[in-house]
Design a protein around this motif. Structure first.
Motif: not given
Length: 414
Positions: A37-46, A48-51, A120-134
């Protein structure tokens, strides 16, 4: 004659306990379900934000790509002006050249819009990846924090504190089940060690008492000056046998006690311990013509002084007893090396094969003999020394010395 009907009996007891009913396995809050549930929810939120970010960037790119390439300045003379396609500002273009210029400008503008969208999409993906890892690192630490608690308790138990318990609270998951099982195991271990200590105490009293009585009776009979010579000789033989039995009992009880970890520790200087051991063996060394030498520097450890003195005493006694007949020597040194207190006992003596060294630490084992009588001891000295060293978190090593004898090295944590 009519019979009176028997009163109704008590209702039968239920064959099942409602409290013993366990929920469905897939409803239990296990670690697997929680992590899913935790990682599934994280992927879902990430996702949605990326889309959402991609949608906003695409909308901006579409607005940029749909800007008019040119505008008609003068409809009568068909004058055309363009800020994104300057080539159409030049007059004298044929219709085909004008259409080709407009097509090229549209392709260029579309390419610029797509490039901006991609960057801009690559920059957004990089920012989301950093947030997701943290966020994932923080959540993983929170989920696995009970493992750290279990590890700390296990480390405390390894330091001989069997009274520690984990007592993990929280959801009934795999980690709580592991902690409860570990607590049950510690409870059984504590009971076993308590029973062993009680047995050692009782055995110490029960075994020493008859031997002490036998020794007293033999000494009384030997003190009689009118006793026959044969009886006196038999009494001396029995007294020596009784003394050997006392040594054996003392060695076995000390070996049993030293197998446990040391709970109460005090500062002990190995140099002082070695000096006391040398004082006890000095008379025997002089009688055998063995010289005891060596420099002893201060090396303070935390432990039991009586048991540590027994290590030094056993090693020095063995070094004196198993020595050469003439010009023998024993060297006893103490020092601190590499953050560890070191006691080294080196002696001259018979040549010891390297393959025989490990056997010397086994109970009742001697060089080239096994379970045989000897006036040099009962064969427990090195076993006791190794057991006491292990109880203090240290080690003891033996190495054959060139020319004969052994180098016994004891290392203990400071």
């Amino acid at each position: 004659m009519a019979t009176t009907p028997a009163p109704p009996g008590a209702p039968p007891k239920p064959t099942w306990d409602p409290r013993s009913v366990t929920p469905l396995p897939w409803l239990r809050p296990t670690i697997r379900i929680r992590l899913t549930l935790l990682y599934g929810g994280m992927f879902l939120i990430a996702g949605i934000l990326l889309l959402s970010i991609i949608y906003l960037l695409a909308a901006q790119a579409v607005r940029t790509g749909n800007e008019p390439l040119y505008k008609i300045v003068d409809f009568t003379d068909l004058k055309v002006s363009s800020s994104t396609c300057p080539v159409v500002d030049n007059g004298g273009l044929s219709l085909s050249d004008f259409n080709a210029a407009i097509s090229d400008c549209m392709d260029h503008q579309r390419k610029v819009a797509l490039d901006n969208l991609l960057s801009r999409s690559l920059l957004a993906l990089l920012g989301l990846a950093v947030i997701a890892f943290a966020f994932g690192y923080a959540m993983a630490g929170r989920v696995l924090s009970p493992l750290g608690r279990i590890t700390r308790t296990a480390r405390a138990v390894a330091g001989s504190d069997l009274s520690r318990r984990i007592e993990l609270d929280g959801p009934d998951d795999e980690l709580k089940e592991l902690a409860d099982t570990f607590d049950d195991m510690l409870e059984r271990l504590q009971r076993a060690f308590t029973a062993q200590q009680r047995f050692v105490g009782n055995a110490s009293h029960e075994l020493r008492t008859p031997l002490a009585i036998n020794r007293t009776l033999l000494e009384v009979h030997l003190s009689d000056p009118g006793a026959p010579v044969e009886l006196q000789q038999l009494g001396k033989t029995l007294l020596a046998t009784n003394e050997r039995s006392e040594q054996l009992v003392e060695g076995l009880l000390l070996l049993a006690r030293s197998d446990n970890q040391i709970v109460e520790r005090k500062p002990v200087d190995l140099a002082e311990v070695a000096g006391q051991a040398i004082d006890q063996v000095h008379a025997e060394a002089e009688a055998k013509g063995v010289e005891i030498r060596g420099t002893r520097e201060a090396a303070v450890v935390q432990g039991n002084g009586v048991l540590l003195e027994r290590i030094a005493l056993n090693l020095v006694q063995n070094a004196v007893r198993y020595n050469v007949a003439e010009a023998g020597w024993v060297e006893v040194t103490t020092a601190v090396e590499g953050g560890q207190a070191v006691l080294v006992v080196t002696n001259t003596g018979p040549v010891v094969p390297a393959y025989e060294v490990d056997n010397l630490f086994e109970p009742f084992r001697r060089l080239r003999t096994e379970r045989t009588g000897s006036d040099k001891g009962v064969g427990l000295g090195l076993s006791i020394a190794r057991s006491v060293a292990r109880a203090h978190g240290g080690h003891i090593y033996a190495q054959p010395r060139e020319g004969g004898g052994l180098v016994m090295r004891v290392t203990l944590p400071v």
